[in-house]
Design a protein around this motif. Structure first.
Motif, PDB file in Angstrom:
ATOM      1  N   LYS A  68       0.836  -1.203   0.000  1.00 41.00           N
ATOM      2  CA  LYS A  68       0.000   0.000   0.000  1.00 41.00           C
ATOM      3  C   LYS A  68       0.875   1.259   0.000  1.00 41.00           C
ATOM      4  CE  LYS A  68      -3.684   2.273   2.562  1.00 41.00           C
ATOM      5  NZ  LYS A  68      -4.543   2.235   3.752  1.00 41.00           N
ATOM      6  N   GLU A  69       1.937   1.238   0.782  1.00 46.05           N
ATOM      7  CA  GLU A  69       2.861   2.378   0.808  1.00 46.05           C
ATOM      8  C   GLU A  69       3.532   2.560  -0.553  1.00 46.05           C
ATOM      9  OE1 GLU A  69       6.693   4.080   3.316  1.00 46.05           O
ATOM     10  OE2 GLU A  69       5.623   2.315   4.057  1.00 46.05           O
ATOM     11  N   ALA A  70       3.908   1.438  -1.178  1.00 47.70           N
ATOM     12  CA  ALA A  70       4.512   1.511  -2.514  1.00 47.70           C
ATOM     13  C   ALA A  70       3.517   2.095  -3.515  1.00 47.70           C
ATOM     14  CB  ALA A  70       4.974   0.130  -2.968  1.00 47.70           C
ATOM     15  N   ASP A  71       2.252   1.707  -3.415  1.00 47.49           N
ATOM     16  CA  ASP A  71       1.210   2.265  -4.292  1.00 47.49           C
ATOM     17  C   ASP A  71       1.062   3.767  -4.084  1.00 47.49           C
ATOM     18  OD1 ASP A  71       0.550  -0.087  -5.598  1.00 47.49           O
ATOM     19  OD2 ASP A  71      -1.052  -0.604  -4.182  1.00 47.49           O
ATOM     20  N   GLU A  72       1.078   4.185  -2.836  1.00 47.95           N
ATOM     21  CA  GLU A  72       0.936   5.611  -2.524  1.00 47.95           C
ATOM     22  C   GLU A  72       2.108   6.420  -3.070  1.00 47.95           C
ATOM     23  OE1 GLU A  72       0.524   5.683   1.706  1.00 47.95           O
ATOM     24  OE2 GLU A  72      -1.557   5.010   1.652  1.00 47.95           O
ATOM     25  N   ARG A  73       3.279   5.817  -3.097  1.00 46.06           N
ATOM     26  CA  ARG A  73       4.463   6.511  -3.612  1.00 46.06           C
ATOM     27  C   ARG A  73       4.585   6.417  -5.126  1.00 46.06           C
ATOM     28  NH1 ARG A  73       8.692   7.786  -0.011  1.00 46.06           N
ATOM     29  NH2 ARG A  73       8.137   7.383   2.130  1.00 46.06           N
ATOM     30  N   GLY A  74       3.724   5.602  -5.730  1.00 46.17           N
ATOM     31  CA  GLY A  74       3.677   5.564  -7.187  1.00 46.17           C
ATOM     32  C   GLY A  74       4.530   4.508  -7.861  1.00 46.17           C
ATOM     33  N   PHE A  75       5.066   3.548  -7.111  1.00 42.22           N
ATOM     34  CA  PHE A  75       5.835   2.497  -7.762  1.00 42.22           C
ATOM     35  C   PHE A  75       5.291   1.108  -7.434  1.00 42.22           C
ATOM     36  CE2 PHE A  75       8.010   3.437  -3.823  1.00 42.22           C
ATOM     37  CZ  PHE A  75       8.345   2.196  -3.304  1.00 42.22           C
ATOM     38  N   GLY A  76       4.062   1.040  -7.002  1.00 38.16           N
ATOM     39  CA  GLY A  76       3.444  -0.235  -6.661  1.00 38.16           C
ATOM     40  C   GLY A  76       2.969  -1.037  -7.855  1.00 38.16           C
ATOM     41  N   ASN A  77       3.011  -0.442  -9.046  1.00 38.22           N
ATOM     42  CA  ASN A  77       2.565  -1.158 -10.233  1.00 38.22           C
ATOM     43  C   ASN A  77       3.678  -1.960 -10.887  1.00 38.22           C
ATOM     44  OD1 ASN A  77      -0.083  -0.302 -10.047  1.00 38.22           O
ATOM     45  ND2 ASN A  77       0.352   1.591 -11.122  1.00 38.22           N
ATOM     46  N   CYS A  78       4.824  -2.006 -10.255  1.00 34.47           N
ATOM     47  CA  CYS A  78       5.941  -2.810 -10.735  1.00 34.47           C
ATOM     48  C   CYS A  78       5.483  -4.267 -10.850  1.00 34.47           C
ATOM     49  CB  CYS A  78       7.079  -2.659  -9.739  1.00 34.47           C
ATOM     50  SG  CYS A  78       8.372  -3.863  -9.860  1.00 34.47           S
ATOM     51  N   GLU A  79       5.919  -4.948 -11.889  1.00 30.05           N
ATOM     52  CA  GLU A  79       5.481  -6.321 -12.155  1.00 30.05           C
ATOM     53  C   GLU A  79       5.766  -7.256 -10.980  1.00 30.05           C
ATOM     54  OE1 GLU A  79       6.738  -9.930 -15.085  1.00 30.05           O
ATOM     55  OE2 GLU A  79       6.726  -7.917 -15.940  1.00 30.05           O
ATOM     56  N   SER A  80       6.929  -7.150 -10.380  1.00 25.67           N
ATOM     57  CA  SER A  80       7.300  -8.031  -9.272  1.00 25.67           C
ATOM     58  C   SER A  80       6.428  -7.790  -8.044  1.00 25.67           C
ATOM     59  CB  SER A  80       8.767  -7.833  -8.906  1.00 25.67           C
ATOM     60  OG  SER A  80       9.582  -8.150 -10.000  1.00 25.67           O
ATOM     61  N   ILE A  81       6.129  -6.538  -7.759  1.00 26.54           N
ATOM     62  CA  ILE A  81       5.259  -6.230  -6.617  1.00 26.54           C
ATOM     63  C   ILE A  81       3.857  -6.750  -6.893  1.00 26.54           C
ATOM     64  CG2 ILE A  81       4.164  -4.373  -5.303  1.00 26.54           C
ATOM     65  CD1 ILE A  81       6.754  -2.803  -5.536  1.00 26.54           C
ATOM     66  N   GLN A  82       3.375  -6.601  -8.106  1.00 21.88           N
ATOM     67  CA  GLN A  82       2.049  -7.107  -8.455  1.00 21.88           C
ATOM     68  C   GLN A  82       2.000  -8.632  -8.339  1.00 21.88           C
ATOM     69  OE1 GLN A  82      -0.755  -5.329  -8.894  1.00 21.88           O
ATOM     70  NE2 GLN A  82       0.553  -3.610  -8.311  1.00 21.88           N
ATOM     71  N   ARG A  83       3.094  -9.300  -8.679  1.00 23.77           N
ATOM     72  CA  ARG A  83       3.159 -10.760  -8.555  1.00 23.77           C
ATOM     73  C   ARG A  83       3.049 -11.163  -7.087  1.00 23.77           C
ATOM     74  NH1 ARG A  83       8.436 -12.659  -9.868  1.00 23.77           N
ATOM     75  NH2 ARG A  83       8.262 -11.080 -11.485  1.00 23.77           N
ATOM     76  N   ILE A  84       3.775 -10.477  -6.205  1.00 28.06           N
ATOM     77  CA  ILE A  84       3.699 -10.766  -4.778  1.00 28.06           C
ATOM     78  C   ILE A  84       2.293 -10.503  -4.271  1.00 28.06           C
ATOM     79  CG2 ILE A  84       4.465 -10.030  -2.484  1.00 28.06           C
ATOM     80  CD1 ILE A  84       7.242  -9.604  -3.681  1.00 28.06           C
ATOM     81  N   LYS A  85       1.722  -9.407  -4.706  1.00 29.38           N
ATOM     82  CA  LYS A  85       0.361  -9.049  -4.295  1.00 29.38           C
ATOM     83  C   LYS A  85      -0.617 -10.150  -4.696  1.00 29.38           C
ATOM     84  CE  LYS A  85      -2.807  -5.141  -4.478  1.00 29.38           C
ATOM     85  NZ  LYS A  85      -3.037  -3.818  -5.062  1.00 29.38           N
ATOM     86  N   GLY A  86      -0.464 -10.670  -5.899  1.00 27.18           N
ATOM     87  CA  GLY A  86      -1.316 -11.751  -6.367  1.00 27.18           C
ATOM     88  C   GLY A  86      -1.142 -13.013  -5.551  1.00 27.18           C
TER      89      GLY A  86
END
Length: 92
Positions: free
Chosen positions: A69-87
């Motif tokens: 959530k913090e990464a999303d707020e800072r604008g880099f949460g859409n990175c493919e690796s972060i999205q994979r972890i989120k999934g």
């Protein structure tokens, strides 16, 4: 996984030290999450170990969600690796 996250972020945009720290925390927390998940799977039949593993898993999931959530707020949460972890954490 750690090299993938940092490489993805460096390629995506110019990152400051704070973003790298968050990514590092996400990586470390994800390793804890995987470890707790493995412990949970290995502790079948031992109620005490199973309960501790589930608590660790819940804590790690909470930390991951907060960091993502913090990464999303800072604008880099859409990175493919972060999205994979989120999934992966959403799926379990």
């Amino acid at each position: 996984m750690s090299d993938e996250l940092i490489t993805d972020l460096i390629q995506d945009n110019d990152n400051d030290l704070e973003e790298i720290k968050i990514i590092t925390k996400i990586e470390e927390t994800y390793k804890l999450y995987e470890s707790c998940e493995n412990s949970k799977n290995d502790s079948y039949g031992d109620y005490g170990k199973l309960k501790i593993a589930k608590l660790g898993l819940d804590f790690a999931r909470y930390e991951l969600v907060s960091l993502i959530k913090e990464a999303d707020e800072r604008g880099f949460g859409n990175c493919e690796s972060i999205q994979r972890i989120k999934g992966l954490i959403d799926r379990s």
